[in-house]
Design a protein around this motif. Structure first.
Motif, PDB file in Angstrom:
ATOM      1  N   MET A   6      38.603  48.459  35.132  1.00  0.00           N
ATOM      2  CA  MET A   6      37.915  47.282  35.640  1.00  0.00           C
ATOM      3  C   MET A   6      38.292  46.162  34.670  1.00  0.00           C
ATOM      4  N   ILE A   7      39.008  45.178  35.196  1.00  0.00           N
ATOM      5  CA  ILE A   7      39.617  44.159  34.346  1.00  0.00           C
ATOM      6  C   ILE A   7      39.040  42.784  34.675  1.00  0.00           C
ATOM      7  N   GLU A   8      38.622  42.067  33.638  1.00  0.00           N
ATOM      8  CA  GLU A   8      38.141  40.696  33.793  1.00  0.00           C
ATOM      9  C   GLU A   8      39.306  39.739  33.548  1.00  0.00           C
ATOM     10  N   TYR A   9      39.451  38.760  34.441  1.00  0.00           N
ATOM     11  CA  TYR A   9      40.535  37.777  34.368  1.00  0.00           C
ATOM     12  C   TYR A   9      40.078  36.474  33.717  1.00  0.00           C
ATOM     13  N   SER A  10      41.055  35.755  33.209  1.00  0.00           N
ATOM     14  CA  SER A  10      40.863  34.363  32.829  1.00  0.00           C
ATOM     15  C   SER A  10      40.501  33.584  34.093  1.00  0.00           C
ATOM     16  N   GLN A  11      39.683  32.565  33.954  1.00  0.00           N
ATOM     17  CA  GLN A  11      39.336  31.721  35.094  1.00  0.00           C
ATOM     18  C   GLN A  11      40.280  30.522  35.220  1.00  0.00           C
ATOM     19  N   ASP A  12      41.346  30.525  34.418  1.00  0.00           N
ATOM     20  CA  ASP A  12      42.378  29.500  34.496  1.00  0.00           C
ATOM     21  C   ASP A  12      43.294  29.845  35.668  1.00  0.00           C
ATOM     22  N   LYS A  15      47.114  29.575  35.294  1.00  0.00           N
ATOM     23  CA  LYS A  15      47.675  30.651  34.487  1.00  0.00           C
ATOM     24  C   LYS A  15      47.844  31.918  35.329  1.00  0.00           C
ATOM     25  N   VAL A  16      46.817  32.229  36.122  1.00  0.00           N
ATOM     26  CA  VAL A  16      46.851  33.416  36.978  1.00  0.00           C
ATOM     27  C   VAL A  16      47.973  33.299  38.000  1.00  0.00           C
ATOM     28  N   GLU A  17      48.042  32.164  38.690  1.00  0.00           N
ATOM     29  CA  GLU A  17      49.062  31.969  39.729  1.00  0.00           C
ATOM     30  C   GLU A  17      50.476  32.000  39.154  1.00  0.00           C
ATOM     31  N   ALA A  18      50.668  31.430  37.970  1.00  0.00           N
ATOM     32  CA  ALA A  18      52.001  31.398  37.363  1.00  0.00           C
ATOM     33  C   ALA A  18      52.495  32.800  37.015  1.00  0.00           C
ATOM     34  N   ALA A  19      51.597  33.669  36.602  1.00  0.00           N
ATOM     35  CA  ALA A  19      51.990  35.023  36.185  1.00  0.00           C
ATOM     36  C   ALA A  19      51.940  36.046  37.316  1.00  0.00           C
ATOM     37  N   ARG A  20      51.347  35.682  38.453  1.00  0.00           N
ATOM     38  CA  ARG A  20      51.153  36.656  39.542  1.00  0.00           C
ATOM     39  C   ARG A  20      52.446  37.300  40.054  1.00  0.00           C
ATOM     40  N   TYR A  46      36.558  37.450  39.750  1.00  0.00           N
ATOM     41  CA  TYR A  46      36.203  38.045  38.454  1.00  0.00           C
ATOM     42  C   TYR A  46      37.396  38.710  37.788  1.00  0.00           C
ATOM     43  N   GLY A  47      38.183  39.435  38.559  1.00  0.00           N
ATOM     44  CA  GLY A  47      39.284  40.200  38.001  1.00  0.00           C
ATOM     45  C   GLY A  47      39.793  41.191  39.015  1.00  0.00           C
ATOM     46  N   GLY A  73      47.930  36.291  29.028  1.00  0.00           N
ATOM     47  CA  GLY A  73      46.549  35.983  28.686  1.00  0.00           C
ATOM     48  C   GLY A  73      45.597  35.972  29.871  1.00  0.00           C
ATOM     49  N   VAL A  74      46.019  36.547  31.003  1.00  0.00           N
ATOM     50  CA  VAL A  74      45.151  36.613  32.183  1.00  0.00           C
ATOM     51  C   VAL A  74      44.089  37.694  32.003  1.00  0.00           C
ATOM     52  N   PHE A  75      44.489  38.839  31.475  1.00  0.00           N
ATOM     53  CA  PHE A  75      43.534  39.923  31.234  1.00  0.00           C
ATOM     54  C   PHE A  75      42.732  39.597  29.977  1.00  0.00           C
ATOM     55  N   LEU A  76      41.427  39.438  30.127  1.00  0.00           N
ATOM     56  CA  LEU A  76      40.563  39.107  28.996  1.00  0.00           C
ATOM     57  C   LEU A  76      39.917  40.351  28.385  1.00  0.00           C
ATOM     58  N   ARG A  77      39.310  41.164  29.254  1.00  0.00           N
ATOM     59  CA  ARG A  77      38.617  42.387  28.820  1.00  0.00           C
ATOM     60  C   ARG A  77      38.790  43.437  29.902  1.00  0.00           C
ATOM     61  N   TRP A  78      38.704  44.697  29.499  1.00  0.00           N
ATOM     62  CA  TRP A  78      38.785  45.768  30.476  1.00  0.00           C
ATOM     63  C   TRP A  78      38.063  47.004  29.968  1.00  0.00           C
ATOM     64  N   THR A  79      37.716  47.837  30.922  1.00  0.00           N
ATOM     65  CA  THR A  79      37.128  49.139  30.653  1.00  0.00           C
ATOM     66  C   THR A  79      37.972  50.157  31.407  1.00  0.00           C
TER      67      THR A  79
END
Length: 96
Positions: A6-12, A15-20, A46-47, A73-79
């Motif tokens: 379960m991965i939380e994303y940056s809300q930027d 940044k998300v679209e550029a790396a997708r 959320y992620g 830097g899209v992935f912020l935290r994960w479990t």
């Protein structure tokens, strides 16, 4: 063994679209290697939930860290948790 991340994303969003595209190419390569069971983003932004096929939680975490979303830097935290599929409804599976 399967590991659900379960991965939380940056809300930027930029940044998300550029790396997708690189992220999706990476996931496609994991499918080819038999290391990805399923993945997809949460619709609330959320992620994502990504289910890896790996030998250990550490191996699954290595797959996360090799993802272009991590490098960007899209992935912020994960479990990462071991996951066992018990039921599957093929009638609800997306059509390729």
């Amino acid at each position: 063994m399967k590991y659900a991340a379960m991965i939380e994303y940056s809300q930027d969003k930029e940044k998300v679209e550029a790396a997708r595209p690189a992220h999706r190419a990476y996931l496609a390569s994991l499918i080819e290697k038999g290391q990805l069971f399923a993945s997809g983003p949460f619709t609330d932004g959320y992620g994502a939930l990504i289910i890896y096929e790996a030998e250990s939680p550490e191996a699954a975490e290595s797959l996360i860290k090799a993802d272009p979303f991590h490098a960007a830097g899209v992935f912020l935290r994960w479990t990462v948790r071991p996951w066992k599929m018990v039921f599957f409804n093929s009638n609800l599976a997306p059509k390729a």
